[in-house]
Write an enzyme that holds these catalytic residues in place. Structure first.
Site, mmCIF file in Angstrom:
data_model
loop_
_atom_site.group_PDB
_atom_site.id
_atom_site.type_symbol
_atom_site.label_atom_id
_atom_site.label_comp_id
_atom_site.label_asym_id
_atom_site.label_seq_id
_atom_site.Cartn_x
_atom_site.Cartn_y
_atom_site.Cartn_z
ATOM 1 N N LEU A 48 -51.641 -48.504 6.165
ATOM 2 C CA LEU A 48 -50.959 -49.767 6.470
ATOM 3 C C LEU A 48 -50.876 -50.635 5.218
ATOM 4 C CD1 LEU A 48 -49.707 -51.624 8.707
ATOM 5 C CD2 LEU A 48 -51.921 -52.779 8.699
ATOM 6 N N TYR A 49 -51.935 -50.604 4.403
ATOM 7 C CA TYR A 49 -51.906 -51.349 3.137
ATOM 8 C C TYR A 49 -50.676 -50.953 2.329
ATOM 9 C CZ TYR A 49 -52.913 -52.430 -1.745
ATOM 10 O OH TYR A 49 -52.807 -52.870 -3.051
ATOM 11 N N ALA A 50 -50.475 -49.639 2.160
ATOM 12 C CA ALA A 50 -49.326 -49.137 1.400
ATOM 13 C C ALA A 50 -48.020 -49.593 2.039
ATOM 14 C CB ALA A 50 -49.371 -47.612 1.341
ATOM 15 N N THR A 87 -47.489 -52.283 3.776
ATOM 16 C CA THR A 87 -47.224 -53.714 3.541
ATOM 17 C C THR A 87 -46.749 -53.959 2.110
ATOM 18 O OG1 THR A 87 -49.542 -54.234 2.955
ATOM 19 C CG2 THR A 87 -48.903 -54.494 5.275
ATOM 20 N N LYS A 88 -47.244 -53.162 1.157
ATOM 21 C CA LYS A 88 -46.782 -53.310 -0.226
ATOM 22 C C LYS A 88 -45.343 -52.805 -0.370
ATOM 23 C CE LYS A 88 -50.124 -55.309 -2.497
ATOM 24 N NZ LYS A 88 -49.866 -56.636 -3.106
#
EC number: 5.1.3.6
Length: 261
Positions: free
Chosen positions: A72-74, A76-77
């Protein structure tokens, strides 16, 4: 220069909303303020090497597709990069995204492997070393903080003015994305060996399968574009960088076993 974000691949599984809040809503808030400004500032912001996700072609180039994020981090980026495109297109904001590759060094993030490996080795705790499928090597393109800072300054120095003002576009504006890496992926087991040498303590290694928590097996930056545009050229190898980190760590936390605060 916009570096604020919720970082870290693994924590996204525990607290997904913090990532949406900082990396998407926070970025949109910033862009809203900037687009209404008179005159609009140029913006350099932190994307991430994680946008390359499950890509297997290496080294990763800015021209590669980035549509299979592994966390999810990726995601959002990646969303940030698409949002940047939108604000550039509609409002003429000048935007430069920087895809950082595993940044490390003094004052780094305690949740990153090199940092807690150091703590665990000094405390005599065993450290988890992940491996990919079929005992595949997990490797990272570790980039020392000073090299990243040079890249940030280079991006700022070459950022062109935004073309709009007060929310109105007056012409096409600059839109860029750059890899900032070191171009030499190092297996995590080698990272541990370097730390053992620097700390003069043998690590207790615990080899485990790479869990499905968003970590990818390897990262490797092609940095020729940043080199061409603003002379980006990292000069710190992992050995040198970790030596500086360990010196800082020991002076900050001490090398005793009571450093778990």
């Amino acid at each position: 220069m916009h570096l604020a974000a919720q970082a870290g691949v693994r924590y996204a599984m525990e607290n997904p909303n913090s990532y949406v809040h900082s990396n998407i809503a926070g970025f949109v808030n910033l862009l809203e303020v900037c687009k209404n400004a008179n005159s609009q500032p140029a913006i350099v912001w932190a994307s991430s090497s994680s946008v390359y996700g499950l890509n297997t072609k290496i080294p990763f180039s800015e021209k590669d597709r980035t549509d299979q994020p592994a966390s999810l981090y990726a995601a959002t980026k990646k969303a940030g990069e698409e949002i940047a495109h939108t604000y550039n297109h509609i409002y003429g904001l000048s935007l430069t995204g920087l895809r950082f590759f595993t940044v490390y060094g003094p004052w780094g993030r305690p949740d990153m492997a090199y940092f807690f490996f150091t703590r665990y080795i000094l405390q005599g705790k065993s450290i988890p070393i992940f491996e990919g499928a079929n005992h595949g090597t997990v490797a990272r393109d570790f980039t020392y903080i000073d090299d990243i800072v040079k890249g940030c300054l280079g991006a700022l120095d070459t950022a062109e003015k935004s073309t709009g003002s007060g929310g109105k576009k007056k012409g096409n504006a600059q839109l860029r994305v750059f890899n900032l890496g070191n171009t030499s992926p190092v297996p995590v087991s080698d990272l541990v060996s370097i730390l053992e040498r620097l700390l003069k303590v043998k690590a207790k290694r615990m080899v485990m399968k790479l869990p499905r928590n968003g970590d990818v097996q390897f990262t490797h930056a092609n940095i020729s574009f940043a080199h061409r545009e603003f002379g980006y050229k990292p000069t710190t190898d992992l050995q040198t960088g970790l030596k500086k980190f360990v010196r800082w760590y020991v002076s900050y936390y001490g090398s005793g076993k009571k450093d778990d605060h």
